[in-house]
Enzyme design. Sequence first.
Site, PDB file in Angstrom:
ATOM      1  N   LYS B  79       0.847  -1.195   0.000  1.00 44.63           N
ATOM      2  CA  LYS B  79       0.000   0.000   0.000  1.00 44.63           C
ATOM      3  C   LYS B  79       0.883   1.246   0.000  1.00 44.63           C
ATOM      4  CE  LYS B  79      -3.983   1.914   2.544  1.00 44.63           C
ATOM      5  NZ  LYS B  79      -4.845   1.755   3.733  1.00 44.63           N
ATOM      6  N   SER B 154      -9.764   1.881   2.802  1.00 45.34           N
ATOM      7  CA  SER B 154      -8.834   2.596   1.964  1.00 45.34           C
ATOM      8  C   SER B 154      -7.826   1.719   1.235  1.00 45.34           C
ATOM      9  CB  SER B 154      -8.085   3.621   2.805  1.00 45.34           C
ATOM     10  OG  SER B 154      -7.244   2.975   3.747  1.00 45.34           O
ATOM     11  N   SER B 178      -9.944  -0.370   7.104  1.00 45.66           N
ATOM     12  CA  SER B 178      -9.347  -0.199   5.771  1.00 45.66           C
ATOM     13  C   SER B 178      -8.709  -1.441   5.163  1.00 45.66           C
ATOM     14  CB  SER B 178      -8.314   0.926   5.802  1.00 45.66           C
ATOM     15  OG  SER B 178      -8.968   2.165   5.759  1.00 45.66           O
TER      16      SER B 178
END
Lengths: 476, 500
Positions: B79, B154, B178
């Site tokens: 990420k 996210s 997330s």
Amino acid sequence: MSRQYETVIGLEVHVELATETKIFCGCSTRFGGAPNTHTCPVCTGMPGSLPVLNKKVVEYAIAVGLATGCKITRYCKFDRKNYFYPDNPQNYQISQLYLPICRDGGVEIETPAGKKVIGIHEIHMEEDAGKLIHDEWEDCSLVDYNRSGVPLIEIVSEPDMGSAEEVIAYLDKLRLIIRYLGASDCRLQEGSMRADVNLSVREVGTKAFGTRTEMKNLNSFKAISRAIAGERSRQIELLEAGKPVIQETRRWDDNKEYSYAMRSKEDAKDYRYFPEPDLVPVSISQEWLEEIRARQPELRSEKLVRYKKEYDIPEYDARILTESRSMAELFEEASAICGKPKKVSNWLMGETMRLLKEAEQEPEDISFTAAQLAKLVELADTGAINGPAAKEVFVHMFQEGADPEQYVKDHALGAVRDAGALRETVRQVLEDNPQSVADYRGGKEKALGFLVGQTMKAMKGKADPGLVNQILRELL
Amino acid sequence: MGLMDLTALELGKKIKAGELTAMDAVEAALASIEEKEERLHSFLTVDPKGALEQAKAVQKRIETGELKGPLAGVPVAVKDNLCTRGMLTTCASRILYNFKPPYTAEAVANLQRAGGIVIGKTNMDEFAMGSTTETSAFGITRNPWNLEHVPGGSSGGSCAAVAARECPLSLGSDTGGSIRQPSSYCGVTGLKPTYGTVSRYGLVAYGSSLDQVGPIARDVSDCAALLEAIASYDRKDSTSVQRAEYDFTSALQEDVAGLRIGIPKDYFGEGLDAQVRNAILGAAKLLEKRGAILKEFDLGLVPYAIPAYYIISSAEASSNLARFDGIKYGYRAGEYEGLHSMYKRSRSQGFGAEVKRRIMLGSFVLSSGYYEAYYIKALKVKALIKEAFDRAFDHCDVILAPAAPSTAPKIGASLKDPLKMYLSDIYTVAANLAGLPGLSLPCKLDDKGLPIGLQLLGNCFQEKKIIRAGYTLEQALGGHFPAPKEVLKETGGKCHEQTV
């Protein structure tokens, strides 16, 4: 001026702690160094970096707290103080608001009216900011983060001081204690000790405090004294003219001897403090606290009591010797070696102080050892060298760290104690000065002094004055 | 079947056995990315050169016997809020559009020590603020199951990449769900560890007291293996916890006999999609059949979790994001007059709307006069929620719940109403407030063909219990969850890219 005013002063003192590394990372705290060389992701506020508390900072803060009679907060926390400024890489400062490490202490100062205790409201730990450098040639500003993350303690006093003299005495006392602890060198000029002055005035007899201002940028004791005098009269003038004092932060310009308003309470910042989520609370165990307490050095007040008992020296001497821990330790060690505390004290109080002053140095800068000083005391005391020679040796010992014995040898300073050679010289002196001989014999004791001087001169200062005296009397 | 259809552990086994090399694995991942990225946009940065170099080095160390771990040679997507030395780390924000960190996050470094190969950086909601990956400054990511839908957020890019078989594993971060919510939307398995299990050093902070890095994988086994690789006690993170053991894969056992599974009634009431509800309760029945004991109970405080979460996370974010000021790195406005104008313009232009909304919300709740009323009260709620979970874990071993109230919404449907979007975090935020571990795994497709995720929550440091329950359920459901392959093939439409 018909009305009488009194001044009420409280101090916020920032002290840079003498740790090897910064408060939240492993970077060096050393002063100087090329810009941004003592930095890492943590102290430059890189995304994703995290602070790790330096244990030594906590220990120094506790040591200062214990030495100033504070209560130690056994469960303390750090908080974030949010404000934007380029010297502050994260745009927040990690400090302590809600649970500072020390609270409710005080130090005793001496005033013309006697002893007085200045209360300490709290002591908290925090990180220093970097330095902004404005490049006028390039029309830009640069930031040096070497100082960013250097550990500080902020010592917040109660509004217990009433004059510049008391402020100076308080600062002196704090500095002395902190230096004794080795927690900081407390140099105002270099910024390792900084004081902000909160000052208000009120009519004598009133209970309520007047509106206070805070003054910053005070880089010396003299500047502090001048700023206090200046601010006191500025506030009194306002009150006398029927104008209000505005609560604000002012910057003192010591060259112009005037302060300028920086910001007022109305536009005072909201720092939006909240508990620092990247650090866990600090729990101070009883064991840890006892360990720190056991390591506390003997402080000045304790030394004064002991000196009175152990050494036969005047209180005046004891006071001066203990003004610095290194001076006191030098005295104690040298006295232990030679067993002549008064003589050691004389050297320290006289010649040492004189040369330090000349060189604009502090007792911490003394480079000769206790052993060297003890040796010099021995040489002078046994008459191996005479007074003037001893002073010469001392200067070289002070300046170059010369070994007294070696120096005496190398420069043939040893007092001539060969009675035969001395007797020859004395005879010559008596022959050359018949008038003085006659005077002495006629009962003028003073003439003897002249003859001693003449003999010393002929011996180029190397004679033992006691022996000269003895031989002179004999031959006369 | 291509190499990217293998799980990470299968791939690692073949590499170890010499049937293929780490370079083969990386090349297969790069080819899959190349084929699908145009439609999906899971990645913000792909690093073919760096990945192949890492692969060569790893391959050598596998051959010398130096690297023995089960994930050696496996490509992993990271990420974009995890720092990777010398590789762009943007947090999907314009304000960090050019930021290359001088250091690597501890979780990523641990992964590399285990022989994992960083193949690139995945798309996300800007600074992890959002539930759809639509707040990214560099374009949206599409859900591999249906390109008209969001992948969740996210960690949307990380979950989409694994679901689409662009690579077998990825790292995400979870502040309020997330990892778990996009795992649910994308039909993959994601785990948020107990707070303090994976170092946060190098994770660009959103809500420091809630953030945790965690693994995203195709199944529970891969997930446990990746967690084992990245978890460690780290002195650089003061909130890191020294755990008694870091062996998570030993919990991969098909055994729930006597396991007490709590079903919080208040998580199954109004607002929960009926299909999701039925799927989750159906899965619970499967576990019951295998010997687990189902216990319904009231968790309580559920309506307070969302407001407490948004107050605490926004407060911390408002301070954490203050460092992005255009001075030291990242975006600086082109024109400005003086310092304050530089701050204002750089931040106004550099941050997106959702990030600005949370910075303002956070600054507000920390302001003098409001601090006690909002922030302090939220902290009290946080403590009460922790107590409620403590009570629940007195009488159950794991808690079973939905990961999200519905399956993935359509692109564009969520951002119009941020409050509604915030409310969709209802089943995930409590675990962050209480610091608990949570595992999200797919259990069924809804009638639109979108995956439904199930969440298993454990008490602090009880990852092994949720891994065991999750593994058993996975087996009960018939092993691996299917791939969205067919969908990807059918829909040839280009991804509509948003531009900054």
